[in-house]
Design a protein around this motif. Sequence first.
Motif, short mmCIF file in Angstrom:
data_model
loop_
_atom_site.label_atom_id
_atom_site.label_comp_id
_atom_site.label_asym_id
_atom_site.label_seq_id
_atom_site.Cartn_x
_atom_site.Cartn_y
_atom_site.Cartn_z
N SER A 1 0.80 -1.22 -0.07
CA SER A 1 -0.06 0.15 0.07
C SER A 1 0.99 1.40 0.13
CB SER A 1 -0.89 -0.09 1.19
OG SER A 1 -1.56 1.13 1.25
N VAL A 2 0.64 2.07 -1.03
CA VAL A 2 1.59 3.27 -0.98
C VAL A 2 0.65 4.62 -0.99
CG1 VAL A 2 3.23 4.53 -2.35
CG2 VAL A 2 2.83 2.20 -2.54
N SER A 3 1.06 5.58 -0.19
CA SER A 3 0.22 7.00 -0.13
C SER A 3 1.38 7.99 -0.39
CB SER A 3 -0.33 7.01 1.19
OG SER A 3 0.45 6.81 2.41
N TRP A 4 0.71 9.18 -0.62
CA TRP A 4 1.76 10.14 -0.67
C TRP A 4 1.55 11.25 0.02
CZ3 TRP A 4 5.90 10.64 -4.39
CH2 TRP A 4 6.16 9.62 -5.24
N LYS A 5 2.44 12.29 0.44
CA LYS A 5 2.24 13.47 1.45
C LYS A 5 3.11 14.54 0.61
CE LYS A 5 0.91 11.13 5.90
NZ LYS A 5 1.34 10.92 7.18
N HIS A 6 2.40 15.58 0.96
CA HIS A 6 2.95 16.97 0.69
C HIS A 6 2.54 17.88 1.69
CE1 HIS A 6 4.70 20.19 -1.48
NE2 HIS A 6 3.72 20.69 -1.79
N ASP A 7 3.64 18.65 2.25
CA ASP A 7 3.56 19.48 3.25
C ASP A 7 3.10 18.88 4.64
OD1 ASP A 7 5.01 21.37 2.11
OD2 ASP A 7 3.23 22.23 1.16
N GLY A 8 3.12 17.47 4.66
CA GLY A 8 2.89 16.85 5.95
C GLY A 8 1.17 16.30 5.72
N ALA B 1 -5.62 19.89 -5.56
CA ALA B 1 -4.49 20.99 -5.72
C ALA B 1 -3.54 20.55 -6.98
CB ALA B 1 -3.87 21.11 -4.30
N GLY B 2 -4.11 20.01 -7.84
CA GLY B 2 -3.21 19.54 -8.99
C GLY B 2 -2.25 18.34 -8.73
N LEU B 3 -2.65 17.68 -7.83
CA LEU B 3 -1.85 16.46 -7.52
C LEU B 3 -2.64 15.11 -7.56
CD1 LEU B 3 -0.05 17.66 -4.20
CD2 LEU B 3 0.73 17.64 -6.51
N THR B 4 -2.28 14.12 -8.29
CA THR B 4 -3.10 12.90 -8.53
C THR B 4 -2.03 11.87 -8.12
OG1 THR B 4 -4.33 13.95 -10.44
CG2 THR B 4 -4.29 11.34 -10.04
N ALA B 5 -2.39 11.01 -7.08
CA ALA B 5 -1.32 9.98 -6.48
C ALA B 5 -1.99 8.62 -7.24
CB ALA B 5 -1.67 10.12 -5.03
N GLY B 6 -1.14 7.75 -7.15
CA GLY B 6 -1.42 6.50 -7.52
C GLY B 6 -0.31 5.51 -6.94
N SER C 1 6.19 -8.99 -10.66
CA SER C 1 7.41 -9.58 -10.75
C SER C 1 8.30 -8.98 -9.62
CB SER C 1 8.14 -9.25 -11.94
OG SER C 1 7.30 -9.89 -13.17
N GLY C 2 7.75 -8.71 -8.41
CA GLY C 2 8.53 -8.56 -7.24
C GLY C 2 8.84 -6.81 -7.00
N SER C 3 8.09 -6.08 -8.19
CA SER C 3 8.18 -4.57 -8.25
C SER C 3 6.77 -3.96 -8.30
CB SER C 3 9.11 -4.38 -9.33
OG SER C 3 9.46 -2.83 -9.31
N GLN C 4 6.82 -2.62 -7.83
CA GLN C 4 5.68 -1.89 -7.88
C GLN C 4 6.13 -0.39 -7.99
OE1 GLN C 4 2.62 -2.72 -5.02
NE2 GLN C 4 1.77 -0.82 -4.98
N THR C 5 5.30 0.25 -8.87
CA THR C 5 5.84 1.66 -8.88
C THR C 5 4.80 2.63 -8.75
OG1 THR C 5 7.62 1.35 -10.96
CG2 THR C 5 6.82 3.43 -10.69
N ALA C 6 4.96 3.45 -7.57
CA ALA C 6 3.86 4.62 -7.09
C ALA C 6 4.15 5.66 -7.98
CB ALA C 6 3.90 4.51 -5.71
N THR C 7 3.11 6.59 -8.30
CA THR C 7 3.33 7.72 -9.13
C THR C 7 2.53 8.93 -8.44
OG1 THR C 7 1.50 6.94 -10.59
CG2 THR C 7 3.72 6.62 -11.29
N LEU C 8 3.06 10.16 -8.61
CA LEU C 8 2.45 11.27 -7.99
C LEU C 8 2.43 12.34 -9.34
CD1 LEU C 8 0.73 12.98 -6.00
CD2 LEU C 8 3.17 13.68 -5.40
N GLU C 9 1.29 12.41 -9.95
CA GLU C 9 1.17 13.56 -11.26
C GLU C 9 1.12 14.83 -10.65
OE1 GLU C 9 -1.93 14.18 -14.36
OE2 GLU C 9 -1.06 12.12 -14.68
N ILE C 10 1.73 15.63 -11.23
CA ILE C 10 1.88 17.06 -10.65
C ILE C 10 1.25 18.04 -11.86
CG2 ILE C 10 2.98 19.13 -9.73
CD1 ILE C 10 4.62 17.10 -8.44
#
Length: 538
Positions: free
Chosen positions: A304-311, A319-324, A330-339
């Motif tokens: 499970s991945v979450s993103w934080k900005h300024d706490g 606010a123009g941020l889209t988290a994924g 295959s043992g890997s996962q890439t989390a993204t934050l679109e700005i």
Amino acid sequence: EVKSGTETTISCIITELTEAATVTWHDSTGEELTSTPGDLANEEQTTTLVVSSDAVTSDAVYTCRVTSGEYPDSDPQDTEVDLNVYNVSGVNKDAYTGDTTTISCIVSDISTQATISWELNGAEVSTSEYDQGTLEQTSQSSSLTISSPSGDDEYTCVVTSGEYNTSAPSTTIVSLNTYSISVYGKEVAANTAAVISCSVTDITEQMNITWSGFEADDSYVQTSGSYDDSDNSQTGTLTVDQSATTEDKTYTCTVKSLQNIYSAEVTADVALNVYTVTPQNREVGTGTQTTLSCVIDGLTQAVSVSWKHDGEEVTGNSAGLTAGSGTYGSGSQTATLEISSPTQNGNYTCEVTSGQYPDSNTSSTVAELYIYAVTAGNKEVKRGSSATIYCTVSDIQTGSEVSVSWTDGVNQQDGFVEGSLLDGVQNSTLTVVGLESDVVYTCTVISASYSDSESFSTEVALNIFDVESVDRDVKSGTDTIISCIITGLTQASTVSWYDSTGLQLTSATTGDLSNEEQIATLEVASDAVTSDAVYTCR
């Protein structure tokens, strides 16, 4: 022959009597004991002595003394009655649920093979599940094998004397306590301290919990835990220092009863999975949509991945941020934050929580966004002339570098200077020779330090104008007006006039722009019209 501590009755049977005899019992010291003489029936009289449990501690010889009732003057006749005492010890067990185990019953201080059987809840256990044991010297041990135990049970070991088969069988309770083990592994980011644990439940006393699978040093601290009688459990822990969490590893938890020394030890494997989080920083131009990412490797399943900005946690599209969180594979996962439209530098925190072991420590990794500004200057020049246009990149992060290139919309341009970085500023120029028409060039900037960053492009326009000079042939000493007609303009130009010495003249008019045309004039006074002259319209 009886078990130690068991009340018993011994007897003396007198036959061929014509009337009841007088019978007394005596111990080995000769002391007379309280007994029951018995009644005469069919010329037979049975007298008994009850030996209390506290007196049944070791072998003893009692004397039955008979005095004739018919001929009282006859001498008393003594008969010895043996009381053999044996001991029985049950070997209780603490066993792991489902593990085949063995409990035992040991009979000692006997001289003849005894008969041993087992019961559970009043029902006899099949003889195929236990052995009688063999008399060795004065001891005999019977073992009962219990397959896949699932709960606490009390078995009864029944011992019947082999020497005096009229003796009452003795019973001894042998307990089997079953316990369960639950292991709690962890999944943590590399170089993060972790605590794994091993919990034992359904126990009645302190157990010994130890750990193995590592070289003992300051990187590991193990505890056995304390028995908790409120829920009959005990939890042992192994703390792994951050210096030792560099790769996946399996540790072994060993559980052993402290009281029941014959109980087998039980081992359980506890996993410590280690993953790495690599932030993908970005360096882009002001307002350029970009995507930060955290690449998580070394996983066993999705996290499970979450993103934080300024706490503050980024939720949805705010606010123009889209988290994924990304997709596991295959043992890997890439989390993204679109700005969508960044305007300033920022730190964004990627927080990872294990999916396999949710109570593992959450890891926090910072992905950085750097913003640079790009300014460019359009130019408007006379047809056929040369021009140098520029593209200035500022606010470049310390330690970063950018790459600048130019195109005319189709072809890469060669005649440009990329510029040198100085105090966070880099100025790139493009010189164009022999301009004949309007052209728009594109200055493209891309981070050389963060190569996956999006590029930033800005257009620089070169507009071409024409200048037609309106010459004059005039008579000496006559006032006159000369002019410049400027065409192809996009907005009014500033026009100045100079004489042949380079002196700027003041009697000039710039003119107004109309239909992309502007006429600038210079009034030449009569006293200046004395000979041929050349004026410059700039």
